[in-house]
Design an enzyme around this catalytic site. Structure first.
Site, PDB file in Angstrom:
ATOM      1  N   HIS A   1      25.064 -25.484 -18.410  1.00 40.25           N
ATOM      2  CA  HIS A   1      24.877 -24.377 -17.461  1.00 40.25           C
ATOM      3  C   HIS A   1      25.200 -23.008 -18.081  1.00 40.25           C
ATOM      4  CE1 HIS A   1      24.044 -27.160 -14.277  1.00 40.25           C
ATOM      5  NE2 HIS A   1      25.242 -27.722 -14.313  1.00 40.25           N
TER       6      HIS A   1
ATOM      7  N   TYR B   1      31.235 -37.677 -13.230  1.00 41.32           N
ATOM      8  CA  TYR B   1      32.521 -37.402 -12.575  1.00 41.32           C
ATOM      9  C   TYR B   1      33.153 -38.616 -11.915  1.00 41.32           C
ATOM     10  CZ  TYR B   1      30.564 -32.961 -13.723  1.00 41.32           C
ATOM     11  OH  TYR B   1      30.014 -31.938 -14.439  1.00 41.32           O
TER      12      TYR B   1
ATOM     13  N   ASP C   1      21.254 -34.979 -17.358  1.00 35.54           N
ATOM     14  CA  ASP C   1      22.326 -34.723 -16.383  1.00 35.54           C
ATOM     15  C   ASP C   1      21.688 -34.591 -14.998  1.00 35.54           C
ATOM     16  OD1 ASP C   1      25.378 -33.402 -16.336  1.00 35.54           O
ATOM     17  OD2 ASP C   1      24.070 -32.569 -14.787  1.00 35.54           O
TER      18      ASP C   1
ATOM     19  N   HIS D   1      22.108 -32.441 -12.855  1.00 32.35           N
ATOM     20  CA  HIS D   1      21.825 -31.049 -12.503  1.00 32.35           C
ATOM     21  C   HIS D   1      20.894 -30.420 -13.526  1.00 32.35           C
ATOM     22  CE1 HIS D   1      25.886 -32.048 -10.882  1.00 32.35           C
ATOM     23  NE2 HIS D   1      25.360 -31.520  -9.786  1.00 32.35           N
TER      24      HIS D   1
ATOM     25  N   ASP E   1      26.060 -38.128 -14.402  1.00 33.88           N
ATOM     26  CA  ASP E   1      26.309 -37.896 -12.976  1.00 33.88           C
ATOM     27  C   ASP E   1      25.117 -38.235 -12.080  1.00 33.88           C
ATOM     28  OD1 ASP E   1      25.051 -35.724 -14.127  1.00 33.88           O
ATOM     29  OD2 ASP E   1      26.433 -34.211 -13.360  1.00 33.88           O
TER      30      ASP E   1
HETATM   31  C1  SP5 Z   1      28.051 -30.048 -16.054  1.00 33.33           C
HETATM   32  C2  SP5 Z   1      27.831 -30.313 -14.606  1.00 33.33           C
HETATM   33  O1  SP5 Z   1      27.511 -31.422 -14.228  1.00 33.33           O
HETATM   34  N1  SP5 Z   1      28.068 -29.305 -13.794  1.00 33.33           N
HETATM   35  C3  SP5 Z   1      27.806 -29.485 -12.404  1.00 33.33           C
HETATM   36  C4  SP5 Z   1      28.410 -28.422 -11.608  1.00 33.33           C
HETATM   37  C5  SP5 Z   1      27.962 -28.545 -10.198  1.00 33.33           C
HETATM   38  N2  SP5 Z   1      28.972 -28.115  -9.313  1.00 33.33           N
HETATM   39  C6  SP5 Z   1      28.382 -27.714  -8.078  1.00 33.33           C
HETATM   40  C7  SP5 Z   1      29.321 -27.912  -6.954  1.00 33.33           C
HETATM   41  C8  SP5 Z   1      28.654 -27.551  -5.671  1.00 33.33           C
HETATM   42  C9  SP5 Z   1      29.639 -27.486  -4.555  1.00 33.33           C
HETATM   43  N3  SP5 Z   1      30.063 -28.803  -4.152  1.00 33.33           N
HETATM   44  C10 SP5 Z   1      31.114 -28.778  -3.195  1.00 33.33           C
HETATM   45  C11 SP5 Z   1      32.340 -29.361  -3.796  1.00 33.33           C
HETATM   46  C12 SP5 Z   1      33.546 -29.108  -2.997  1.00 33.33           C
HETATM   47  N4  SP5 Z   1      34.685 -29.461  -3.798  1.00 33.33           N
HETATM   48 ZN    ZN Z   2      25.728 -32.323 -13.788  1.00 35.80          ZN
END
Ligand code: SP5
Ligand code: ZN
Length: 351
Positions: A169, A330, A205, A207, A291
Site C-alpha cells: 500500500h 492476519y 493479497d 487487498h 489474507d
Molecule cells: C497489507 C494489508 O493487508 N493491509 C490491509 C490494510 C487494510 N486495513 C483496512 C481496515 C479497514 C477498517 N476495518 C475496521 C477494523 C476495525 N478494527
Molecule cells: Zn491485505
C-alpha cells in the site's frame, strides 16, 4: 519434501509494534502484529527451510521506488514526535490533518512547522501508526525483499522474504494500510534492472496493491497485476483497485466479489500468470498476502489452503526467476501453514 528456496528473515521486524489502528476516530487493536512473522518463521523452519538474514541495503535502493522526502520523514518521525512532547499525549505518531487535494486546490503545500501537522504529510490514513521501532523494521523489511531478489539474481530459482511490516500500500511518496516502504516494488526494480527486460509483480493479497500499481503505473518494464476483493463493494483501499485502471496495458486489476472462493480466485491467479507470460516477463515478484483465506479477519474472500497450493503451482509453472514477498495475512492460527502451502506449491509447479 523440505522447502528448498531460501527464506530471508529480518529479526528487527519485532521492534515495530503498531500499537493499534485509529479507525473512525477509535483506537482499535493492531492487526499487523509481530507474532505474524514469528508464526511464519516457525512454520517454514519446521518445513526444513534455510533461514537467511536480511542484508542491509543503502538508501539508494529505497530511493529507486520512493521519494527522498518520504524516507527522511519516516527516519525521523518518531524522534520528532518525542522531541515535540506528543508522546505524553499519544504513544504513537497519529496524523490529524492531511494535505488533501481539495485543501490545496493545486497550490504546493508548505512544510508545516508543527510535528503533529507533519504526521499527515505522507500518511494517507489513520490506521498506520509509527512507534519507536517502526522505521528500523520498515528498513529491515525492504532489506529482506532486496536480499531475496539478490539470491534469485545469484541463481536461486526462487526466494521468499518474510517482510514485516508489509509494503504494497506504500506509494512513492505516501504510506498507509499498515505499510511504510514498498518491499515488493523494491525487489521488482532490482530484478528489472538486472534482468534487462520486463518483470511482473503479481499481487494476491486480499487487498488491492495500490502502492505498487502507483509506483509503476504505465511503466512497461514493471507490469503490475492484482487480484483482490472489489473496492467497489466497500473494501480497502476503497478509491483504487478497479478494473478500469489499466496503465495503458501495464497494469491489470481483477476485483472479486466478497465471498469469492477457490474457483474465482484461482481463475484470476491463472489470468495474471498468463498475462505476465504473454507480456514477456523475465522474472516475477509475488506479493503474497494470505489474507484472502477463509477465516481471515480482514477480508471476506474464502480461499482454502488447497487454493494456495494451487496458486503456487500456477506461479511456479511459469518457471521464471521468482521473488516471493510477504504482504498481509492476519489469522495467526493459519498464517504459517498458508505461506508454507504457497511456497511448496511454487516448488511443485516448477518440477
Ligand atoms: C497489507 C494489508 O493487508 N493491509 C490491509 C490494510 C487494510 N486495513 C483496512 C481496515 C479497514 C477498517 N476495518 C475496521 C477494523 C476495525 N478494527
Ligand atoms: Zn491485505
Amino acid at each position: 519434501m523440505a522447502l528448498t528456496m531460501p527464506v530471508v528473515f529480518a529479526d528487527r521486524h519485532d521492534g515495530h509494534d503498531p500499537g493499534g489502528e485509529v479507525w473512525i476516530g477509535v483506537r482499535t487493536p493492531a492487526t499487523e502484529v509481530p507474532e505474524r512473522a514469528e508464526r511464519i518463521r516457525a512454520a517454514l523452519a519446521a518445513a526444513g527451510a534455510t533461514i537467511v538474514p536480511a542484508r542491509p541495503q543503502p538508501d539508494a535502493a529505497v530511493l529507486a521506488v520512493h521519494d527522498r522526502a518520504l524516507l527522511a520523514y519516516l527516519a525521523s518521525a518518531w524522534d520528532d514526535w518525542v522531541t515535540a512532547g506528543y508522546q505524553e499525549i499519544q504513544d504513537r505518531v497519529v496524523p490529524y490533518l492531511f494535505p488533501h487535494p481539495d485543501l490545496l486546490d493545486g497550490v504546493a503545500p508548505g512544510m508545516p512547522a508543527s510535528t503533529a501537522a507533519r504526521a499527515g504529510r505522507h500518511c494517507y490514513d489513520t490506521m498506520t501508526l509509527i512507534g519507536p521501532g517502526t522505521y528500523a523494521a520498515a528498513r529491515a523489511a525492504i532489506d529482506a525483499a532486496l536480499t531475496a531478489a539478490d539470491l534469485v539474481l545469484a541463481g536461486a530459482r526462487a526466494a521468499y522474504a518474510c517482510c514485516r511490516p508489509p509494503g504494497h500500500h506504500a506509494t512513492r511518496g505516501g504510506f498507509g494500510g499498515s505499510c511504510y516502504l514498498n518491499n515488493a516494488a523494491s525487489a521488482a526494480a532490482r530484478l528489472r534492472d538486472a534482468l534487462g527486460g520486463p518483470v511482473a509483480v503479481l499481487d494476491v493479497d486480499a487487498h488491492h496493491g495500490n502502492g505498487t500499481q502507483s509506483i509503476f503505473y504505465a511503466e512497461a518494464t514493471v507490469l503490475t497485476g492484482s487480484v483482490h476483493v472489489d473496492p467497489g463493494a466497500g473494501w480497502f483501499p476503497h478509491y483504487l483497485g478497479f478494473a478500469g485502471e489499466t496503465g495503458g496495458g501495464a497494469n491489470r486489476n481483477l476485483p472479486l466479489a466478497p465471498g469469492s472462493g477457490d474457483a474465482e480466485w484461482m481463475a484470476a491467479v491463472a489470468d495474471l500468470a498468463g498475462w505476465a507470460k504473454a507480456r514477456g516477463a523475465r522474472g516475477i515478484v509475488v506479493a503474497l498476502g494470505v489474507d484472502a483465506a477463509e477465516g481471515d479477519p480482514e477480508s471476506p474472500l474464502r480461499v482454502s489452503e488447497r487454493g494456495y497450493v494451487a496458486a503456487g503451482r500456477t506461479l511456479g509453472a511459469l518457471d521464471l526467476p521468482t521473488v516471493v514477498v510477504q504482504e498481509g495475512g492476519y489469522d495467526l492460527q493459519a498464517i504459517g501453514r498458508l505461506v508454507h502451502a504457497t511456497l511448496a506449491g511454487i516448488e511443485e509447479g516448477r518440477r
